[in-house]
Design an enzyme around this catalytic site. Structure first.
Site, mmCIF file in Angstrom:
data_model
loop_
_atom_site.group_PDB
_atom_site.id
_atom_site.type_symbol
_atom_site.label_atom_id
_atom_site.label_comp_id
_atom_site.label_asym_id
_atom_site.label_seq_id
_atom_site.Cartn_x
_atom_site.Cartn_y
_atom_site.Cartn_z
ATOM 1 N N GLU A 156 12.466 2.362 3.291
ATOM 2 C CA GLU A 156 11.477 2.717 4.309
ATOM 3 C C GLU A 156 11.898 2.397 5.742
ATOM 4 O O GLU A 156 11.352 2.962 6.669
ATOM 5 C CB GLU A 156 10.151 2.013 4.013
ATOM 6 C CG GLU A 156 9.545 2.347 2.673
ATOM 7 C CD GLU A 156 9.154 3.814 2.532
ATOM 8 O OE1 GLU A 156 8.721 4.436 3.522
ATOM 9 O OE2 GLU A 156 9.292 4.344 1.414
ATOM 10 N N TYR A 177 1.046 5.353 0.078
ATOM 11 C CA TYR A 177 0.236 6.503 0.504
ATOM 12 C C TYR A 177 0.997 7.820 0.436
ATOM 13 O O TYR A 177 0.428 8.885 0.613
ATOM 14 C CB TYR A 177 -0.278 6.292 1.935
ATOM 15 C CG TYR A 177 0.837 6.028 2.926
ATOM 16 C CD1 TYR A 177 1.504 7.064 3.548
ATOM 17 C CD2 TYR A 177 1.225 4.727 3.220
ATOM 18 C CE1 TYR A 177 2.537 6.821 4.433
ATOM 19 C CE2 TYR A 177 2.244 4.471 4.104
ATOM 20 C CZ TYR A 177 2.898 5.533 4.710
ATOM 21 O OH TYR A 177 3.921 5.273 5.587
ATOM 22 N N GLY A 178 2.313 7.776 0.187
ATOM 23 C CA GLY A 178 3.134 8.987 0.116
ATOM 24 C C GLY A 178 4.000 8.952 -1.119
ATOM 25 O O GLY A 178 3.501 8.768 -2.238
ATOM 26 N N SER A 179 5.293 9.073 -0.932
ATOM 27 C CA SER A 179 6.198 9.156 -2.084
ATOM 28 C C SER A 179 6.243 7.875 -2.904
ATOM 29 O O SER A 179 6.630 7.916 -4.076
ATOM 30 C CB SER A 179 7.610 9.530 -1.632
ATOM 31 O OG SER A 179 8.146 8.542 -0.780
ATOM 32 N N PHE A 186 0.850 -1.190 0.000
ATOM 33 C CA PHE A 186 0.000 0.000 0.000
ATOM 34 C C PHE A 186 0.886 1.241 0.000
ATOM 35 O O PHE A 186 1.710 1.446 0.896
ATOM 36 C CB PHE A 186 -0.936 0.025 1.207
ATOM 37 C CG PHE A 186 -1.860 1.203 1.189
ATOM 38 C CD1 PHE A 186 -2.864 1.290 0.236
ATOM 39 C CD2 PHE A 186 -1.717 2.235 2.099
ATOM 40 C CE1 PHE A 186 -3.710 2.393 0.186
ATOM 41 C CE2 PHE A 186 -2.566 3.332 2.065
ATOM 42 C CZ PHE A 186 -3.562 3.413 1.105
#
Length: 187
Positions: free
Chosen positions: A89, A14-16, A12
């Site tokens: 991450e 949701y940002g970069s 999933f």
């Protein structure tokens, strides 16, 4: 992290990861997770800031829902894909990898790997007031650029895929107004 229940592995974003995915995907589908929302709640001392002037990056925090993309990772490159994601991450233990219930745009549901914030760590910034966020936007820059560019690119990517984040858009507008006022007062 718990165990994946078998079948394809989904991620999933949701940002970069929406506009700069780290790995290849065999499928990219709009999706939404419930129980978590996107927020600029994580201090960044390297990627979007420095120890002297920390930046902020997005994380998933409890409550609400979040739109983004679900990427189905290629089975024949799964190990390499996950390794690349961990390198990007998880260099610091600010996130907890977690299997999220994700509803895809066709209504089907998948378990998708997501990176959830660890609230008990010092890197958790929480929901900062606009004047602090404006200061970060004005000054924070790290190895991958400024916090402001990162946030604007994420907002732009969400808009371009017809899934704007209204809270993010409102914060950007308020912070831009504060920045404009600060610049005007210096002239």
């Amino acid at each position: 992290m718990g165990r994946h229940k078998g079948g394809p592995v989904w991620l999933f974003a949701y940002g970069s990861l929406i506009w700069r995915p780290e790995c290849s995907a065999v499928e990219r589908v709009r999706g939404r997770v419930h129980g978590y929302h996107r927020g600029l709640y994580l201090w960044s001392h390297e990627h979007r800031g420095t120890p002297e002037m920390p930046g902020l990056v997005f994380g998933l925090d409890r409550g609400g829902s979040c739109s983004g993309f679900a990427y189905r990772l290629p089975e024949d490159q799964l190990e390499a894909s996950l390794y690349a994601l961990w390198q990007r991450e998880m260099p610091f233990p600010s996130y907890r990898p977690h299997w999220l219930n994700c509803r895809l745009e066709d209504g089907s549901r998948v378990q998708a790997l997501g990176f959830v914030l660890e609230r008990h760590l010092p890197s958790y910034a929480g929901n900062l007031p606009d004047h602090v966020l404006s200061q970060v936007f004005e000054s924070a820059c790290g190895r991958y650029g400024t916090t402001r560019d990162y946030v604007e690119q994420t907002a732009s990517a969400l808009r371009s895929h017809a899934m704007p984040d209204r809270n993010l858009e409102a914060r950007l507008k308020r912070c831009q107004s504060s920045l404009d006022q600060a610049i005007a007062s210096r002239l």
